[in-house]
Design an enzyme around this catalytic site. Structure first.
Site, PDB file in Angstrom:
ATOM      1  N   ASP A  55       0.873  -1.103   0.000  1.00 43.79           N
ATOM      2  CA  ASP A  55       0.000   0.000   0.000  1.00 43.79           C
ATOM      3  C   ASP A  55       0.896   1.132   0.000  1.00 43.79           C
ATOM      4  OD1 ASP A  55      -2.692  -0.871   1.298  1.00 43.79           O
ATOM      5  OD2 ASP A  55      -2.840   0.621   0.257  1.00 43.79           O
ATOM      6  N   THR A  56       1.174   1.917  -0.438  1.00 41.75           N
ATOM      7  CA  THR A  56       1.767   3.147  -0.939  1.00 41.75           C
ATOM      8  C   THR A  56       1.038   4.330  -0.330  1.00 41.75           C
ATOM      9  OG1 THR A  56       2.271   2.040  -2.998  1.00 41.75           O
ATOM     10  CG2 THR A  56       2.160   4.428  -3.079  1.00 41.75           C
TER      11      THR A  56
END
Length: 582
Positions: free
Chosen positions: A390-391
């Site tokens: 997830d960035t």
């Protein structure tokens, strides 16, 4: 970020396409309540944010406030971005941290130019393709020591700061250090992903001890402290980038991986360097979209929009079958090239970026699209066709006109699960994106940068800054970039509405990492709740497999230049974040 429910080829985890399509008949759009707002904008969950001086849009309300505080104290947009990114590594470890990589695009008002930074790390020099083959592995595992690559984020902070910072970097890191010691309440979406990660990652040494409370994830609203990370950030604040890459932190990392079957070494860290790169662009109906070249996937957004530019999407209308069909087909064509040609240019020197993003090549590929039938198989361009050539995501803009588009990630959620003792962060698992096949452009090699999903974006108009934005979320990112531009330019949405409108995600294209077989069945079209039933039925008639999925539609933040002065901000309604200014 690749969240726990956005793994490649999620074919079996979802309901049957027909059942989902029928369910959509009775489902109200997720944004239906927005239609009752006095603005009358059908897809906006809240108003755009306007501010005369500066703006920040991040995926966490507290980090947005940190960015604003830094700029109020005299810091530049880059100072604010570093401060917010450091705090996000503490507050949103489900998508970011000093164990991951960083990419950025900066608009400098003094030179009136865009500057790109590629802060991706390389594979360990002592790890070889033969080692994976000796272990009988066909793919690199998603967790543990094998997918770990050198973290590039800290080096990225200092490179950006050296060129564009105004405050001492110790001042930029001070808010994150304070929150790490004193604690902060965990937000809703972050708590969800943290809870999903704990069962998968607790077996790796250092994770359970540093990222759980008595073996569980922190709950919504519960105070979270990370004194180990505070100590790490303090060492970086005092000793600079070398404190991380050549000092005691690096020696701790080296010992940790040696003791736990890993390959990341002191030498790998000491020799790391990111690089300034020239952003590349293509014009879409008078607007220039800028992306960073490979080893990232940003140019896929340019390829998609180049193909779509020939179609009158405005007349078709948002949510029409033509809108969804044409977007999906353009994505399939771009992603076929993505799987074949996007790789570390230091190793794949023949990567034909200029040709891939050219209008001529788009016209050639567009001929493969039928208005009546979905493509089931798509081949990438051949060398002959290309021989012509997830960035977390956050954006900040300051009172002087500097704008920063920055994305940073551990890769798959909380990364590899590997957390060296006493350091307070998790190492990325970006190396999972390598291919364990000789001769592939993205084949594993020592000291090589893997294919990267995280991409910042920027838009100029007539040479002036117009929009700094991004859409985090694995393979959704270039798809999201293209959809935001379509929503703004073709469908006339405002900045908030463009992010809140229901999204399309096509899944099942051939994967650059070789984690799935080549597409032969057309893949699947995930439609977020809100598309008309008539569109779904007609897509199925044209041969698309339509389904719904929970959560893989990305996370958006954006800042637009207000032609009347100041900025306009928007933030993702699917995340915990906030856009705010002063």
């Amino acid at each position: 970020m690749s969240s726990p429910n956005t793994a490649p080829r999620r074919r079996t985890a979802l309901l049957a396409p027909l059942a989902l399509a029928l369910a959509c008949v009775f489902a109200l759009p997720s944004t239906a309540s927005a239609a009752d707002r006095i603005s009358g904008k059908p897809f906006a969950t809240r108003s755009e944010v306007y501010a005369p001086h500066a703006m920040a849009a991040t995926s966490h309300p507290l980090t947005t406030q940190i960015a604003l505080d830094v700029m109020k104290a005299g810091g530049s947009a880059v100072d604010a971005a570093i401060a917010a990114n450091a705090a996000l590594g503490l507050m949103e470890p489900t998508g970011s941290g000093v164990g991951g990589d960083l990419f950025a695009i900066v608009w400098d008002p003094k030179t009136k130019k865009l500057y790109g930074y590629n802060g991706s790390g390389r594979s360990p020099k002592s790890l070889t393709l033969a080692e994976f083959q000796k272990r009988g592995l066909k793919e690199i595992p998603p967790t543990g020591p094998l997918p770990v690559t050198v973290p590039g984020a800290v080096d990225g902070w200092f490179a950006l700061h050296e060129r564009f910072g105004r405050k001492p970097i110790a001042d930029d890191l001070a808010p994150a250090i304070r929150y790490a010691r004193e604690g902060h309440p965990v937000h809703e979406v972050i708590a969800y992903y943290w809870n999903a990660s704990v069962p998968k990652l607790s077996k790796w040494p250092g994770f359970k001890e540093q990222f759980t409370i008595d073996g569980r994830a922190p709950r919504v609203g519960e105070m979270w402290r990370n004194p180990n990370l505070a100590n790490t950030l303090e060492q970086i604040a005092k000793g600079g980038r070398d404190a991380f890459y050549k000092g005691d932190i690096a020696r701790t990392i080296d010992a940790y991986f040696k003791a736990n079957g890993g390959f990341l070494s002191y030498e790998d860290l000491a020799s790391h360097h990111g690089e300034w790169v020239e952003p590349v662009s293509s014009n879409y109906r008078g607007y220039d979209l800028w992306e960073l070249p490979p080893n990232g996937q940003g140019i896929a957004a340019l390829q998609i929009l180049n193909i779509l530019e020939a179609y009158d999407l405005k007349s078709y209308g948002f949510g029409s079958v033509e809108h969804v069909h044409l977007f999906t087909e353009a994505k399939k064509l771009a992603f076929a090239d993505r799987a074949r040609w996007y790789a570390d240019p230091a190793f794949e020197k023949s990567s034909p970026v200029a040709r891939l993003i050219s209008k001529e090549y788009a016209a050639q590929r567009r001929k493969l699209i039928s208005m009546d039938k979905a493509l089931l198989e798509v081949q990438p361009a051949t060398p002959k066709q290309l021989d012509q050539g997830d960035t977390i995501y956050m954006t900040v803009a300051d009172a002087d006109g500097m704008m920063v588009s920055l994305i940073q990630s551990n890769y798959r959620g909380m990364g590899s699960g590997m957390a060296a003792p006493g350091l307070g962060f998790i190492f990325q698992d970006r190396g999972e994106q390598f291919v364990l096949k000789e001769g592939h452009p993205n084949s594993f090699a020592p000291g090589k940068r893997p294919f990267h999903t995280i991409i910042p974006a920027f838009v100029t108009r007539q040479g002036k800054p117009w929009l700094s934005f991004g859409v985090m979320g694995g393979a959704m990112q270039p798809q999201g970039h293209a959809q935001i531009l379509m929503n703004l330019i073709d469908f006339g949405m405002n900045l908030q509405e463009a992010g809140d409108a229901p999204r399309i995600q096509h899944d099942g294209s051939t994967d650059p990492a070789g984690q799935a077989e080549a597409m032969s069945d057309g893949g699947e079209v995930d439609l977020e709740t809100g598309y008309p039933y008539e569109t779904i039925r007609e897509l199925m008639r044209r041969g698309h497999s339509v389904r719904s999925a929970l959560g893989p539609y990305g996370g958006y933040q954006a800042i637009m230049v207000n032609p009347n002065g100041g900025y306009v901000g928007a933030s993702e309604s699917r995340k915990d974040g906030q856009a705010a200014g002063y």
